[in-house]
Design a protein around this motif. Sequence first.
Motif, mmCIF file in Angstrom:
data_model
loop_
_atom_site.group_PDB
_atom_site.id
_atom_site.type_symbol
_atom_site.label_atom_id
_atom_site.label_comp_id
_atom_site.label_asym_id
_atom_site.label_seq_id
_atom_site.Cartn_x
_atom_site.Cartn_y
_atom_site.Cartn_z
ATOM 1 N N GLU A 140 13.381 5.182 1.535
ATOM 2 C CA GLU A 140 14.549 4.624 1.624
ATOM 3 C C GLU A 140 15.410 5.321 2.814
ATOM 4 O O GLU A 140 15.912 4.627 3.694
ATOM 5 C CB GLU A 140 15.380 4.499 0.558
ATOM 6 N N TRP A 163 16.920 -2.754 -7.581
ATOM 7 C CA TRP A 163 17.754 -3.584 -8.585
ATOM 8 C C TRP A 163 18.115 -2.994 -9.995
ATOM 9 O O TRP A 163 17.051 -2.540 -10.737
ATOM 10 C CB TRP A 163 16.995 -5.114 -9.006
ATOM 11 N N PHE A 166 25.700 -0.756 -4.193
ATOM 12 C CA PHE A 166 24.720 -1.275 -3.401
ATOM 13 C C PHE A 166 23.287 -1.124 -3.623
ATOM 14 O O PHE A 166 22.531 -2.369 -3.556
ATOM 15 C CB PHE A 166 24.792 -0.638 -1.889
ATOM 16 N N ALA A 173 22.309 0.139 6.491
ATOM 17 C CA ALA A 173 21.033 -0.855 6.119
ATOM 18 C C ALA A 173 19.898 0.107 5.710
ATOM 19 O O ALA A 173 20.110 1.248 6.130
ATOM 20 C CB ALA A 173 20.587 -1.663 7.015
ATOM 21 N N GLU A 190 22.134 -3.504 -6.377
ATOM 22 C CA GLU A 190 21.865 -5.002 -6.093
ATOM 23 C C GLU A 190 21.105 -5.311 -5.264
ATOM 24 O O GLU A 190 20.788 -6.515 -4.674
ATOM 25 C CB GLU A 190 23.489 -5.356 -5.566
ATOM 26 N N THR A 191 20.295 -4.220 -4.730
ATOM 27 C CA THR A 191 19.135 -4.280 -3.763
ATOM 28 C C THR A 191 18.089 -4.993 -4.346
ATOM 29 O O THR A 191 17.708 -4.921 -5.675
ATOM 30 C CB THR A 191 19.069 -3.371 -3.014
ATOM 31 N N THR A 192 17.015 -5.593 -3.610
ATOM 32 C CA THR A 192 15.809 -5.862 -4.172
ATOM 33 C C THR A 192 14.721 -4.907 -4.423
ATOM 34 O O THR A 192 14.059 -4.703 -5.058
ATOM 35 C CB THR A 192 15.054 -6.795 -3.055
ATOM 36 N N GLU A 202 18.106 -4.260 4.226
ATOM 37 C CA GLU A 202 19.424 -4.969 3.456
ATOM 38 C C GLU A 202 20.770 -4.061 3.749
ATOM 39 O O GLU A 202 20.649 -2.967 3.761
ATOM 40 C CB GLU A 202 19.079 -4.709 2.186
ATOM 41 N N ASP A 203 21.914 -4.826 4.136
ATOM 42 C CA ASP A 203 23.118 -4.226 4.705
ATOM 43 C C ASP A 203 23.976 -4.020 3.277
ATOM 44 O O ASP A 203 24.090 -4.943 2.382
ATOM 45 C CB ASP A 203 23.866 -5.439 5.550
ATOM 46 N N GLY A 204 24.762 -2.973 3.559
ATOM 47 C CA GLY A 204 25.592 -2.620 2.633
ATOM 48 C C GLY A 204 27.040 -1.875 3.579
ATOM 49 O O GLY A 204 26.826 -1.770 4.605
#
Length: 108
Positions: free
Chosen positions: A26, A98, A90, A59, A93-95, A63-65
């Motif tokens: 990540e 999660w 964030f 990001a 809530e990400t894929t 995925e943006d936050g």
Amino acid sequence: MSTLLSVADLTRLLDPMFDSMLTPRERQTLTVRVERISDGHELFDSDILESGSAWLRWAVFGEDGGSGALQLAGDTQEMVLSVQSDLQDFLAETTFAWGELREPKDLA
């Protein structure tokens, strides 16, 4: 009294938190920018931040936050913890993460 921080100083303060909260994969995909809240203009490393005038946008895996307004009137540790809380929200809530609760390994 507000703490005077440049964008580069802010990045140095936040890097250990990002290292602690994100997996190595990540972290490799992480992009971070500091924007002025009023117009979304991206700030440069040398720009000095005013409390409540900027926020972080990031990001991870596309995925943006982002964070809320950066409050620099208090202790910088409080500001780091606030950004950490926004990052945790964030991530949950990400894929790719999660529902995960991540605690920093060591911020000292």
